[in-house]
Design a protein around this motif. Structure first.
Motif, PDB file in Angstrom:
ATOM      1  N   TYR A 200       2.840  13.908   1.264  1.00  0.00           N
ATOM      2  CA  TYR A 200       1.533  13.439   1.884  1.00  0.00           C
ATOM      3  C   TYR A 200       0.550  13.252   1.021  1.00  0.00           C
ATOM      4  O   TYR A 200      -0.427  12.477   0.875  1.00  0.00           O
ATOM      5  N   GLU A 201       0.137  14.581   0.319  1.00  0.00           N
ATOM      6  CA  GLU A 201      -0.941  14.651  -0.472  1.00  0.00           C
ATOM      7  C   GLU A 201      -0.859  13.760  -1.579  1.00  0.00           C
ATOM      8  O   GLU A 201      -2.038  13.055  -2.112  1.00  0.00           O
ATOM      9  N   ARG A 202       0.273  13.380  -2.241  1.00  0.00           N
ATOM     10  CA  ARG A 202       0.256  12.531  -3.200  1.00  0.00           C
ATOM     11  C   ARG A 202       0.049  11.125  -2.881  1.00  0.00           C
ATOM     12  O   ARG A 202      -0.824  10.188  -3.216  1.00  0.00           O
ATOM     13  N   CYS A 203       0.454  10.760  -1.707  1.00  0.00           N
ATOM     14  CA  CYS A 203       0.253   9.502  -0.845  1.00  0.00           C
ATOM     15  C   CYS A 203      -1.154   9.404  -0.492  1.00  0.00           C
ATOM     16  O   CYS A 203      -1.716   8.066  -1.056  1.00  0.00           O
ATOM     17  N   VAL A 204      -2.062  10.175  -0.301  1.00  0.00           N
ATOM     18  CA  VAL A 204      -3.542  10.331  -0.084  1.00  0.00           C
ATOM     19  C   VAL A 204      -4.216   9.951  -1.239  1.00  0.00           C
ATOM     20  O   VAL A 204      -5.273   9.365  -1.456  1.00  0.00           O
TER      21      VAL A 204
ATOM     22  N   SER B 106       0.847  -1.185  -0.093  1.00  0.00           N
ATOM     23  CA  SER B 106       0.068   0.049  -0.113  1.00  0.00           C
ATOM     24  C   SER B 106       0.956   1.185  -0.263  1.00  0.00           C
ATOM     25  O   SER B 106       1.970   1.197   0.305  1.00  0.00           O
ATOM     26  N   PRO B 107       0.260   2.446  -0.336  1.00  0.00           N
ATOM     27  CA  PRO B 107       1.295   3.650  -0.762  1.00  0.00           C
ATOM     28  C   PRO B 107       1.497   4.040   1.057  1.00  0.00           C
ATOM     29  O   PRO B 107       0.935   3.706   1.950  1.00  0.00           O
ATOM     30  N   SER B 108       2.769   4.758   0.741  1.00  0.00           N
ATOM     31  CA  SER B 108       3.288   5.294   1.995  1.00  0.00           C
ATOM     32  C   SER B 108       3.986   6.717   1.758  1.00  0.00           C
ATOM     33  O   SER B 108       4.142   6.922   0.660  1.00  0.00           O
ATOM     34  N   VAL B 109       4.110   7.341   2.861  1.00  0.00           N
ATOM     35  CA  VAL B 109       4.260   8.889   2.621  1.00  0.00           C
ATOM     36  C   VAL B 109       6.115   8.968   2.107  1.00  0.00           C
ATOM     37  O   VAL B 109       6.795   8.339   2.980  1.00  0.00           O
ATOM     38  N   GLY B 110       6.237   9.394   0.809  1.00  0.00           N
ATOM     39  CA  GLY B 110       7.675   9.290   0.557  1.00  0.00           C
ATOM     40  C   GLY B 110       8.593   9.984   1.339  1.00  0.00           C
ATOM     41  O   GLY B 110       8.208  11.254   1.356  1.00  0.00           O
ATOM     42  N   TYR B 111       9.435   9.499   1.538  1.00  0.00           N
ATOM     43  CA  TYR B 111      10.661  10.547   2.260  1.00  0.00           C
ATOM     44  C   TYR B 111      11.138  11.267   1.530  1.00  0.00           C
ATOM     45  O   TYR B 111      11.743  11.161   0.420  1.00  0.00           O
TER      46      TYR B 111
END
Length: 796
Positions: A389-393, A360-365
């Motif tokens: 974060y917005e991309r991850c959502v 599943s997607p996670s917030v990219g570092y």
């Protein structure tokens, strides 16, 4: 020609022709090349070698090589090393072992790998370059005539109706009903499994469209093959909510690490790492896997908790890991199959554990800030995190649309994990700003995204504790009372506005200049990375503004200023934080969490019971479970010195031993002098220093390992209040006859630290039997073999 000779020649020709005729065309196999695709086209079994004809695929110019350590591994665990990679056919490419070559523009190249000859009766083997992640591995290269049976006994199956993992069949063992079983009987139609006194007969139907009917002691179930590395999609939705009860208890995680023998021989351990939101710390519980890779681990929990399961090798390095959510009283079984990269769970609440293994997607570092910077730089980095974060959502929304049956708990878990993670990353940046506060727009964004969802377990996301602490620090450090407590020059103007002190024009000029000095020093931290150059520059600036600093200091030691501190800052930083939380946080659970963390911070930092002015705050913790946590901890430190006071006093040494001395070398020589003829292990630490306390808490293990050496353990405490100092000695049992403790005045401690070349806290040094100093890195003692070599060199 002699008839016997002719007959022998004919036999030899038949043998050679028999070998040459044994060829596997299009054998079965599974790749693990991490970016490269290998097609095993043919395996030739020759008298003096086994040759694999392979097509290597990747994008043009991608470089690859095969190492000299590459081997073929058979099912009996024997190894057959590589000989060469010389081509045998026109279309193939010559390779030199351990030498990289690029993939041509076609995106593929054919190679021939020559190995020592495999036995003629082999049915399956692996190609292994090495076990590190970036090494090539081709698993289960299989005789085509054996493919069907081989694939059955290398498979995992799930219940078609429920979606749960039901059974796995391997050549050596099977997994069923939360256990690893042996085969008493094994065929592609029927198996009999045994485990201790338990036995079960299982009939296996023919495979049709990826499904088989299994009959477990006569009970029929239709199972489908698990072809992916995890179980992501279940056949039905699940709207079950999390259990939010704050209940202590154990979960049991057992399982099988189906790893190669080379890895199992290094004594693998399974470690559960979990955070506690109330005390803002982590606990670790571990168990060792047996020679087959089986393990069982009891994990103490406070309600339903997010847990990291780490697999460590014999050098204590993590080599694998998973995230799970465990609940007290439940039992889980985990399979980690190295070859297939499968991670599967069965047992209680297995569905959520399986879903958590999905990609599943996670917030990219996007980076972090680890040194003082301007507010503009913080804003730039913060916006990067917000965009990530917005991309991850958005990606999560697409992911859940593709997997519509993901459980409610999984959906909530990833939502919480993502937002808690990004809010923590943003809040941490306040440490690197001049004001220790975030830019207003960033703090506002955090406020909108960091509310605690009390419908979920408080320990669900391990980062929750840190996020609450960072957020509370931002609240607290924005309060002008904290500047008064910390005696910042900027607090003086605020106190005058409150009518609590009077300032002359000269005072105001001095305050302005000291603020200017502080900003100049802050700017140095943003520009100068060399520690010595930084200290020299700071000293120059402080000398320039010394007269103004003296004016401000006189105001801060005045009776009026002290009266203001006593009036405004009751309970110190913890008292201010409690007042702020009481005014801002109305939810009883979240308010209790903050109050518990605040009081726990004092106890952990000072290593002693709460002072009288803070103890009443315990009763204000509304959640009984958290109130009990602090009560127990406070009572522990109240009792500690009563039980161990005599033992502690026996190892304390008075600073009068070095009274009047100012030179660091002279001071340390005087302290070490009585122990000439012994090795002295110097530990410079502080009761306020978390890494110091961690090392001290584990020091008994090192001392036990070094029992054969005549060592005196010398502890010098930096800026440590006497009560905290004594409590740390008592708590970690640093009271053996070979322990020596000093708590020197600040100027003498500083002189010693300069002499020994302090590198941080803790700092360690060794003194040989003649009293000569030898340097140590703070982690040197964790490589025990090398550390003992250093001691042996000194033990003369």
């Amino acid at each position: 020609m002699n008839k016997h000779i002719i007959f022998s020649i004919l036999l030899a020709l038949v043998a050679v022709s028999g070998w040459a005729q044994k060829v596997w065309n299009n054998p079965g196999y599974r790749n693990e090349p991490h970016g490269f695709q290998f097609d095993v086209n043919e395996v030739e079994f020759l008298p003096d070698e086994t040759v694999l004809h392979i097509t290597v695929r990747n994008h043009p110019n991608a470089k690859f090589s095969f190492g000299k350590g590459t081997v073929l591994k058979t099912e009996d665990d024997k190894s057959y090393p590589i000989i060469s990679a010389k081509k045998t056919r026109e279309e193939e490419t010559d390779l030199t072992l351990d030498t990289h070559i690029p993939i041509p523009e076609s995106g593929k190249t054919d190679v021939a790998l020559h190995f020592q000859p495999l036995p003629q009766d082999v049915r399956q083997f692996d190609l292994v370059e090495g076990y590190a992640r970036n090494f090539f591995k081709i698993w289960d290269i299989t005789d085509p005539t054996y493919k069907q049976q081989a694939s059955l006994f290398n498979s995992s199956w799930r219940n078609v109706e429920t979606g749960e993992w039901a059974i796995s069949l391997f050549n050596d063992y099977a997994v069923y009903n939360n256990k690893v079983w042996q085969y008493e009987k094994k065929s592609d139609k029927k198996i009999v499994l045994s485990s201790g006194n338990d036995k079960i007969a299982i009939s296996i139907g023919k495979e049709k469209e990826g499904k088989r009917v299994f009959a477990f002691d006569g009970k029929k179930l239709t199972l489908s093959a698990i072809t992916a590395s995890t179980i992501t999609d279940y056949p039905t939705a699940d709207e079950t909510s999390f259990n939010t009860e704050l209940k202590e208890g154990n979960a049991v995680v057992s399982g099988w690490l189906r790893y190669p023998k080379e890895m199992l021989q290094s004594s693998l351990t399974v470690e559960a790492s979990l955070g506690n939101v109330a005390t803002d710390d982590y606990t670790h519980h571990s168990t060792q896997a047996d020679s087959l890779g089986r393990f069982e681990l009891n994990v103490p929990l406070v309600g339903t908790q997010g847990v990291s399961l780490l697999i460590r090798n014999g050098q204590n390095k993590p080599i694998d890991g998973v995230s799970v959510v465990l609940t007290p009283g439940e039992k889980y079984f985990m399979l980690k199959d190295y070859k297939s990269s499968k991670t599967l769970f069965m047992g209680d609440d297995a569905r959520l554990q399986n879903e958590l293994q999905s990609e599943s997607p996670s917030v990219g570092y996007v980076g972090f800030i680890d040194n003082p910077v301007s507010d503009d730089s913080v804003s730039v980095m913060a916006q990067k995190w917000i965009h990530s974060y917005e991309r991850c959502v958005a990606q999560s929304k697409d992911f859940l649309a593709q997997h519509p049956n993901m459980s409610k708990r999984f959906r909530y878990y990833i939502r919480e994990s993502q937002r808690i993670n990004v809010c923590s990353q943003l809040l941490m940046m306040h440490y690197e700003t001049y004001s220790r506060l975030l830019p207003t727009n960033i703090m506002q964004w955090v406020e909108e995204h960091s509310a605690v969802d009390t419908s979920l377990p408080v320990n669900l996301i391990s980062g929750m504790a840190s996020m609450l602490r960072y957020k509370r620090e931002c609240y607290t450090w924005a309060d002008p009372r904290i500047n008064v407590l910390w005696r910042r020059a900027s607090a003086l103007l605020w106190l005058e506005s409150k009518g609590m002190i009077h300032l002359s024009n000269e005072d105001k000029v001095a305050i302005s200049q000291v603020e200017k000095m502080n900003r100049e020093i802050f700017t140095l931290y943003t520009r100068i990375k060399d520690r010595r150059a930084l200290n020299d520059s700071i000293q120059g600036i402080e000398e320039k503004y010394a007269a103004y600093v003296n004016v401000v200091t006189k105001i801060q030691v005045s009776a009026d200023y002290q009266k203001a501190v006593n009036t405004l800052c009751v309970g110190g930083e913890q008292g201010i934080a409690n007042d702020i939380i009481d005014s801002l946080v109305t939810d009883p659970l979240v308010n209790s969490l903050h109050r518990t963390q605040i009081l726990n911070e004092y106890i952990e930092h000072e290593r002693c019971a709460l002072p009288e002015e803070l103890e009443p705050y315990i009763a204000l913790i509304k959640e009984p479970f958290f109130r009990n946590v602090i009560t127990k901890k406070n009572d522990y430190y109240k009792q500690l010195m009563k039980e161990k006071e005599a033992a502690v006093n026996s190892v304390l040494h008075p600073s009068s031993d070095v009274e009047g001395l100012t030179d660091g070398k002279t001071i340390i020589d005087k302290i070490v002098e009585p122990y000439r003829g012994k090795i002295v292990y110097l530990d410079i630490c502080g009761t306020w220093c978390a890494p110091c306390k961690r090392k001290l808490s584990e020091s008994h293990k090192l001392k036990a390992e070094l029992g054969d050496y005549d060592i005196v353990y010398l502890y010098l405490a930096n800026r440590s209040p006497e009560k905290s100092w004594k409590n740390v000695i008592a708590e970690y049992n640093l009271t053996e006859p070979n322990c020596v403790h000093y708590n020197l005045p600040a100027d003498q401690q500083h002189a010693v630290e300069q002499y020994v070349g302090l590198t941080g806290y803790p700092t360690y040094r060794l003194f040989d039997k003649q009293g000569r100093m030898h340097h140590l890195n703070w982690l040197d003692d964790e490589n025990l073999a090398e550390f003992k070599k250093k001691l042996d060199a000194l033990d003369k």
